[in-house]
Design a protein around this motif. Structure first.
Motif, PDB file in Angstrom:
ATOM      1  N   LEU A   1      59.536  78.499  91.715  1.00  0.00           N
ATOM      2  CA  LEU A   1      59.010  79.827  91.441  1.00  0.00           C
ATOM      3  C   LEU A   1      59.286  80.233  90.002  1.00  0.00           C
ATOM      4  N   ALA A   2      58.564  81.237  89.577  1.00  0.00           N
ATOM      5  CA  ALA A   2      58.713  81.751  88.216  1.00  0.00           C
ATOM      6  C   ALA A   2      59.080  83.220  88.284  1.00  0.00           C
ATOM      7  N   ILE A   3      59.928  83.620  87.334  1.00  0.00           N
ATOM      8  CA  ILE A   3      60.283  85.032  87.182  1.00  0.00           C
ATOM      9  C   ILE A   3      59.913  85.425  85.766  1.00  0.00           C
ATOM     10  N   ARG A   4      59.153  86.500  85.632  1.00  0.00           N
ATOM     11  CA  ARG A   4      58.796  87.018  84.314  1.00  0.00           C
ATOM     12  C   ARG A   4      59.375  88.414  84.186  1.00  0.00           C
TER      13      ARG A   4
ATOM     14  N   LEU B   1      57.389  93.046  91.283  1.00  0.00           N
ATOM     15  CA  LEU B   1      56.146  92.643  91.940  1.00  0.00           C
ATOM     16  C   LEU B   1      56.333  91.210  92.413  1.00  0.00           C
ATOM     17  N   SER B   2      55.859  90.915  93.619  1.00  0.00           N
ATOM     18  CA  SER B   2      55.961  89.574  94.190  1.00  0.00           C
ATOM     19  C   SER B   2      54.562  89.031  94.411  1.00  0.00           C
ATOM     20  N   PHE B   3      54.358  87.798  93.960  1.00  0.00           N
ATOM     21  CA  PHE B   3      53.071  87.132  94.105  1.00  0.00           C
ATOM     22  C   PHE B   3      53.273  85.807  94.824  1.00  0.00           C
ATOM     23  N   PRO B   4      53.186  85.805  96.161  1.00  0.00           N
ATOM     24  CA  PRO B   4      53.340  84.548  96.895  1.00  0.00           C
ATOM     25  C   PRO B   4      52.230  83.566  96.499  1.00  0.00           C
ATOM     26  N   ALA B   5      52.592  82.290  96.420  1.00  0.00           N
ATOM     27  CA  ALA B   5      51.616  81.260  96.086  1.00  0.00           C
ATOM     28  C   ALA B   5      50.582  81.162  97.197  1.00  0.00           C
ATOM     29  N   GLU B   6      49.341  81.009  96.806  1.00  0.00           N
ATOM     30  CA  GLU B   6      48.252  80.832  97.768  1.00  0.00           C
ATOM     31  C   GLU B   6      47.702  79.428  97.556  1.00  0.00           C
ATOM     32  N   LEU B   7      48.204  78.489  98.357  1.00  0.00           N
ATOM     33  CA  LEU B   7      47.810  77.096  98.228  1.00  0.00           C
ATOM     34  C   LEU B   7      46.688  76.771  99.204  1.00  0.00           C
ATOM     35  N   PRO B   8      45.808  75.848  98.809  1.00  0.00           N
ATOM     36  CA  PRO B   8      44.769  75.420  99.745  1.00  0.00           C
ATOM     37  C   PRO B   8      45.398  74.822 101.010  1.00  0.00           C
TER      38      PRO B   8
ATOM     39  N   LEU C   1      56.476  78.432  95.603  1.00  0.00           N
ATOM     40  CA  LEU C   1      56.719  79.630  96.412  1.00  0.00           C
ATOM     41  C   LEU C   1      55.955  80.830  95.868  1.00  0.00           C
ATOM     42  N   GLY C   2      55.924  80.994  94.529  1.00  0.00           N
ATOM     43  CA  GLY C   2      55.206  82.116  93.939  1.00  0.00           C
ATOM     44  C   GLY C   2      55.898  82.618  92.691  1.00  0.00           C
ATOM     45  N   ASP C   3      55.554  83.846  92.315  1.00  0.00           N
ATOM     46  CA  ASP C   3      56.057  84.449  91.081  1.00  0.00           C
ATOM     47  C   ASP C   3      56.635  85.831  91.361  1.00  0.00           C
ATOM     48  N   LEU C   4      57.651  86.185  90.579  1.00  0.00           N
ATOM     49  CA  LEU C   4      58.191  87.540  90.568  1.00  0.00           C
ATOM     50  C   LEU C   4      58.008  88.106  89.169  1.00  0.00           C
TER      51      LEU C   4
ATOM     52  N   ALA D   1      62.350  87.760  96.188  1.00  0.00           N
ATOM     53  CA  ALA D   1      62.343  86.405  96.764  1.00  0.00           C
ATOM     54  C   ALA D   1      62.057  86.454  98.262  1.00  0.00           C
ATOM     55  N   LEU D   2      62.609  87.447  98.957  1.00  0.00           N
ATOM     56  CA  LEU D   2      62.327  87.581 100.389  1.00  0.00           C
ATOM     57  C   LEU D   2      60.855  87.899 100.627  1.00  0.00           C
TER      58      LEU D   2
END
Length: 157
Positions: free
Chosen positions: A44-47, A71-78, A86-89, A119-120
């Motif tokens: 995951l990435a945190i910005r 802000l939480s951005f869960p990964a949207e995988l095919p 996992l996604g980005d914060l 993260a949760l």
């Protein structure tokens, strides 16, 4: 329950000066505590952003015209694609600093709480109704206590 520690790849990027921002190792420790025993591997990435970028992202993705703390951005995988992504914060540094001051909390503790909270969310936890909120808040309390951080939901006089 998974076995063994979570294998983490956490990248941190800065859209703000690093002064007053916790060290990258702290963010990695907080994410690790949130994910430990809940997921085997995570990328995951945190910005960290300023109020302008935080407001623009909140407006674009949530339709809310203000900067928010995380802000939480869960990964949207095919479907069928198995990656540990996992996604980005996105954490808005000035909002976190203001809230910590207003709530009388140590700044690092507030960053830890919001990192765990975000993260949760990436794992699918939410607080849309009262029951979900109570469960998520209790889990946050337990994770933070394991890090030696006080209950973030206690009112400060």
């Amino acid at each position: 329950m998974t076995h063994g520690p979570t294998v983490l790849d956490v990248s941190i990027s800065y859209g703000v000066p690093r002064a007053g921002i916790p060290a990258a190792v702290s963010f990695r420790r907080w994410v690790g505590a949130a994910l430990d025993g809940r997921i085997r591997q995570a990328d995951l990435a945190i910005r960290l952003v300023d109020a302008k970028e935080g407001r623009a992202m909140n407006r674009h993705y949530r339709g809310k015209d203000y900067a928010t703390n995380v802000l939480s951005f869960p990964a949207e995988l095919p479907e069928g694609l198995k990656l540990p992504l996992l996604g980005d914060l996105v954490i808005c540094a000035p909002v976190v600093a203001r809230e910590a001051r207003e709530q009388g909390k140590p700044l690092n503790d507030h960053y830890a709480h919001l990192t765990v909270h975000g993260a949760l969310h990436l794992l699918g936890w939410d607080h849309e109704d009262e029951r979900e909120a109570e469960c998520m808040e209790q889990l946050e309390r337990e994770i933070l206590a394991g890090l030696g951080i006080a209950d973030p939901y206690l009112a400060v006089d």
